[in-house]
Design a protein around this motif. Structure first.
Motif, short mmCIF file in Angstrom:
data_model
loop_
_atom_site.label_atom_id
_atom_site.label_comp_id
_atom_site.label_asym_id
_atom_site.label_seq_id
_atom_site.Cartn_x
_atom_site.Cartn_y
_atom_site.Cartn_z
N ASP A 169 0.85 -1.18 0.00
CA ASP A 169 0.00 0.00 0.00
C ASP A 169 0.89 1.24 0.00
O ASP A 169 2.12 1.14 0.04
CB ASP A 169 -0.98 -0.01 1.18
CG ASP A 169 -0.29 0.02 2.54
OD1 ASP A 169 0.93 0.32 2.61
OD2 ASP A 169 -0.96 -0.26 3.55
N GLU A 170 0.28 2.41 -0.07
CA GLU A 170 1.06 3.65 -0.18
C GLU A 170 1.96 3.87 1.04
O GLU A 170 3.08 4.37 0.90
CB GLU A 170 0.14 4.85 -0.41
CG GLU A 170 -0.55 4.83 -1.77
CD GLU A 170 0.42 4.66 -2.94
OE1 GLU A 170 1.44 5.37 -2.99
OE2 GLU A 170 0.16 3.79 -3.81
N LYS A 207 4.98 1.56 0.68
CA LYS A 207 5.86 2.10 -0.35
C LYS A 207 6.67 3.28 0.20
O LYS A 207 7.86 3.40 -0.09
CB LYS A 207 5.06 2.55 -1.58
CG LYS A 207 4.52 1.41 -2.41
CD LYS A 207 3.75 1.93 -3.61
CE LYS A 207 3.19 0.80 -4.44
NZ LYS A 207 2.45 1.31 -5.62
#
Length: 174
Positions: free
Chosen positions: A30-31, A34
């Motif tokens: 997920d962001e 990341k």
């Protein structure tokens, strides 16, 4: 391990493990994960507290996410060195044509100290390896006595590196 400020540091480097349990299955980042990976790519020694502050998570949440990615074989935290600075003046990519089981040959090649990268391929070569050697004599010795002498090796083609223009490891967060 903690840094001088008392904050937890990222885990020590471990040998990279390829996760064969689910071939072709992608681990979804997920962001936030990341963003954590990007912070570690910038500085692998950055504290979990520092990363947490940058991405909006607690130190414990960052530690948990990093451990999950390491355990899944998605990521490793390592020190990347410059071979030239350490006395390894010759790097090369070697394409290998062979007969028989490429997996078994790949494992034998992977066990060699000078080999740092092994891939089984389709096309002109069955296996491609990257090697790091002290000099041309060491490369020649590796080719003649270790690689070409392996059962099943038919031929090799060596691509000697003249200059490294770009090498990045940040593709994991695209």
């Amino acid at each position: 391990m903690t840094n001088p400020d008392g904050h937890e540091l990222a885990p020590a480097p471990v040998p990279f493990r390829v996760n064969h349990s689910r071939p072709g299955a992608a681990f979804q980042l997920d962001e936030l994960s990341k963003a954590i990976v990007e912070k570690l790519q910038q500085d692998g020694r950055r504290s979990y507290a520092g990363i947490g502050k940058a991405v909006g998570l607690s130190e414990a949440a960052v530690r948990q996410r990093v451990q999950r990615m390491v355990d899944a074989g998605v990521m490793q935290i390592v020190a990347v060195t410059d071979p030239m600075q350490l006395g390894f003046a010759r790097q090369a990519m070697i394409g290998i044509r062979c007969t028989g089981d490429t997996t078994k040959l790949g494992e034998k090649l992977a066990a060699m100290d000078s080999v740092d990268y092994v891939v089984l391929t389709a096309g002109s070569f069955d296996i491609i390896v990257e090697v790091v050697c002290e000099d041309d004599d060491s490369l020649l010795e590796l080719l003649n006595t270790q690689i070409r002498s392996l059962p099943g090796v038919i031929s090799t083609e060596t691509l000697v590196y003249l200059k490294l223009v770009k090498q990045q490891y940040n593709w994991g967060t695209r």
